[in-house]
Structure formats: C-alpha cells, structure tokens
Design a protein around this motif. Structure first.
Motif, PDB file in Angstrom:
ATOM      1  N   ALA A  59       0.849  -1.188   0.000  1.00 49.39           N
ATOM      2  CA  ALA A  59       0.000   0.000   0.000  1.00 49.39           C
ATOM      3  C   ALA A  59       0.885   1.238   0.000  1.00 49.39           C
ATOM      4  O   ALA A  59       2.032   1.205   0.459  1.00 49.39           O
ATOM      5  CB  ALA A  59      -0.909  -0.006   1.221  1.00 49.39           C
ATOM      6  N   GLU A  60       0.341   2.320  -0.538  1.00 50.17           N
ATOM      7  CA  GLU A  60       1.032   3.601  -0.557  1.00 50.17           C
ATOM      8  C   GLU A  60       0.020   4.708  -0.309  1.00 50.17           C
ATOM      9  O   GLU A  60      -1.178   4.533  -0.558  1.00 50.17           O
ATOM     10  CB  GLU A  60       1.734   3.828  -1.906  1.00 50.17           C
ATOM     11  N   ILE A  61       0.526   5.828   0.179  1.00 49.75           N
ATOM     12  CA  ILE A  61      -0.323   7.014   0.329  1.00 49.75           C
ATOM     13  C   ILE A  61      -0.545   7.559  -1.075  1.00 49.75           C
ATOM     14  O   ILE A  61       0.405   7.965  -1.747  1.00 49.75           O
ATOM     15  CB  ILE A  61       0.344   8.056   1.245  1.00 49.75           C
ATOM     16  N   THR A  62      -1.788   7.533  -1.523  1.00 45.34           N
ATOM     17  CA  THR A  62      -2.099   7.966  -2.879  1.00 45.34           C
ATOM     18  C   THR A  62      -2.712   9.353  -2.923  1.00 45.34           C
ATOM     19  O   THR A  62      -2.867   9.930  -3.993  1.00 45.34           O
ATOM     20  CB  THR A  62      -3.039   6.958  -3.568  1.00 45.34           C
ATOM     21  N   LEU A  67      -6.660  12.443   3.109  1.00 45.01           N
ATOM     22  CA  LEU A  67      -5.747  11.311   3.208  1.00 45.01           C
ATOM     23  C   LEU A  67      -6.388  10.060   2.626  1.00 45.01           C
ATOM     24  O   LEU A  67      -7.542   9.748   2.918  1.00 45.01           O
ATOM     25  CB  LEU A  67      -5.374  11.064   4.673  1.00 45.01           C
ATOM     26  N   ARG A  68      -5.600   9.375   1.813  1.00 45.79           N
ATOM     27  CA  ARG A  68      -6.062   8.106   1.243  1.00 45.79           C
ATOM     28  C   ARG A  68      -4.855   7.194   1.062  1.00 45.79           C
ATOM     29  O   ARG A  68      -3.855   7.578   0.463  1.00 45.79           O
ATOM     30  CB  ARG A  68      -6.766   8.334  -0.087  1.00 45.79           C
ATOM     31  N   VAL A  69      -4.979   5.979   1.595  1.00 47.60           N
ATOM     32  CA  VAL A  69      -3.968   4.941   1.426  1.00 47.60           C
ATOM     33  C   VAL A  69      -4.646   3.803   0.693  1.00 47.60           C
ATOM     34  O   VAL A  69      -5.706   3.324   1.118  1.00 47.60           O
ATOM     35  CB  VAL A  69      -3.427   4.447   2.789  1.00 47.60           C
ATOM     36  N   THR A 118       2.392   5.787  -6.696  1.00 45.90           N
ATOM     37  CA  THR A 118       2.217   5.228  -8.046  1.00 45.90           C
ATOM     38  C   THR A 118       2.655   3.768  -8.136  1.00 45.90           C
ATOM     39  O   THR A 118       2.530   3.167  -9.197  1.00 45.90           O
ATOM     40  CB  THR A 118       3.025   6.033  -9.086  1.00 45.90           C
ATOM     41  N   PHE A 119       3.203   3.237  -7.045  1.00 49.89           N
ATOM     42  CA  PHE A 119       3.707   1.863  -6.993  1.00 49.89           C
ATOM     43  C   PHE A 119       4.834   1.627  -7.999  1.00 49.89           C
ATOM     44  O   PHE A 119       5.017   0.533  -8.500  1.00 49.89           O
ATOM     45  CB  PHE A 119       2.572   0.852  -7.164  1.00 49.89           C
ATOM     46  N   LYS A 122       9.113   5.139  -6.611  1.00 52.46           N
ATOM     47  CA  LYS A 122       9.642   6.502  -6.643  1.00 52.46           C
ATOM     48  C   LYS A 122       9.433   7.128  -5.265  1.00 52.46           C
ATOM     49  O   LYS A 122       8.301   7.179  -4.764  1.00 52.46           O
ATOM     50  CB  LYS A 122       8.943   7.337  -7.718  1.00 52.46           C
ATOM     51  N   VAL A 123      10.519   7.609  -4.658  1.00 47.70           N
ATOM     52  CA  VAL A 123      10.460   8.193  -3.322  1.00 47.70           C
ATOM     53  C   VAL A 123      10.320   9.708  -3.433  1.00 47.70           C
ATOM     54  O   VAL A 123      10.997  10.351  -4.244  1.00 47.70           O
ATOM     55  CB  VAL A 123      11.725   7.837  -2.512  1.00 47.70           C
ATOM     56  N   ILE A 124       9.428  10.253  -2.608  1.00 45.08           N
ATOM     57  CA  ILE A 124       9.227  11.693  -2.539  1.00 45.08           C
ATOM     58  C   ILE A 124       9.400  12.146  -1.084  1.00 45.08           C
ATOM     59  O   ILE A 124       9.388  11.327  -0.165  1.00 45.08           O
ATOM     60  CB  ILE A 124       7.820  12.099  -3.043  1.00 45.08           C
TER      61      ILE A 124
END
Length: 166
Positions: A59-62, A67-69, A118-119, A122-124
């Motif tokens: 899972a990722e924070i999208t 807030l949405r994971v 985006t799976f 890529k790290v932000i």
C-alpha cells in the motif's frame, strides 16, 4: 539495584526480526546489537496493529488531502493505517520515549521520504501516517539508514544524563 536503567526507544517490529512486513518478512539491522546494549526496545507495527494481515498487498499514500492509502489493487486501507498509527502511538506513550527508529519509505513509518503513490518505487519527500503523528508530538525520528546517527545521539544523551523526552 540499577540506578541508571537503560532508556526506552520505539522501534518498528520488522527490525526486531518479526515477519510483519507486507511480504511476511523482516528487516533486521546489523547495528541492532550495538543499539540494544544502550536501550530497551518497544516494538510496534502500526499496520498490523491497525488490523492489516500478514502478508498483505503493498500500500502507498495515494492522496494527502483528504488522506487516502490504497493497495496496489486499489483497495482503500486508510482506516487501518490511521487506526494503527493511533494504537502504536498509545503503546509508545506508556514509556518515556524520545527516539523512534522507523522503516524508511513506509506509508506508516516513513520519516524521511515515502513512496509517491504510483507503486513505481519513486520516493518523494514526506512522512508516513504514524511518523507524522509522532513528529507532531515531538518524538525524534530516525530510519534504518540513520541508525549510526541515532546510536551516537543516544550515547551522547546517556553520557550527559539528558535522555528524557522534551
């Protein structure tokens, strides 16, 4: 009787050898033995504490606001992440903890960068949900790539007799 008991730090359970990652694995750290000589660990896994299974879909924070994971399959797991962050913080609140060692890039524990949602690996810049909650409360957060800095900081605090949570 020990006049100077070891202080406590919070730590992601996956670092302690617990197979609690989404892949049902762990992330042991070679420097953990050195850290264990200095402190006692309070292990938490916000994702599992929030009700997510082992194993589970990544899972990722999208979305940040609101807030949405979501999982890689599009399932919304925001509530589990928020609940887990709350429960894990409550666990740490039982101890006089100043430092927390967290899993880098995690949507829960990322304290110095997270995946971009985006799976694509890529790290932000950003923080996971649990890390953000802890930062707001004044905890000092480190990830596994900063463990030597954490050990140095704790050694200095112990030597100066200043290991207390601000």
């Amino acid at each position: 009787m020990n006049q100077n008991p070891k202080p406590y730090i919070g730590i992601s359970r996956c670092f302690l050898g617990e197979d609690c990652t989404y892949k049902q694995s762990h992330h042991t750290i070679k420097e953990l033995d050195e850290l264990k000589e200095l402190v006692n660990f309070v292990g938490v896994c916000p994702e599992v504490m929030g009700g997510l299974s082992i194993p589970r879909d990544p899972a990722e924070i999208t979305n940040q606001l609101p807030l949405r994971v979501t999982t890689c399959k599009g399932n919304d797991v925001t509530n589990e992440y928020v609940r887990g962050a709350k429960l894990a913080k409550e666990e740490l609140d039982h101890y006089d903890i100043r430092y927390v060692l967290l899993k880098h890039k995690s949507p829960s524990c990322g304290c110095d960068g997270i995946y971009d949602g985006t799976f694509q690996h890529k790290v932000i810049a950003g923080q996971g949900i649990f890390a953000h909650k802890l930062a707001q409360e004044g905890y000092c957060l480190y990830h596994e790539e900063q463990i030597n800095e954490l050990i140095k900081e704790i050694r200095e605090d112990i030597q100066n007799g200043s290991y207390i949570k601000d």
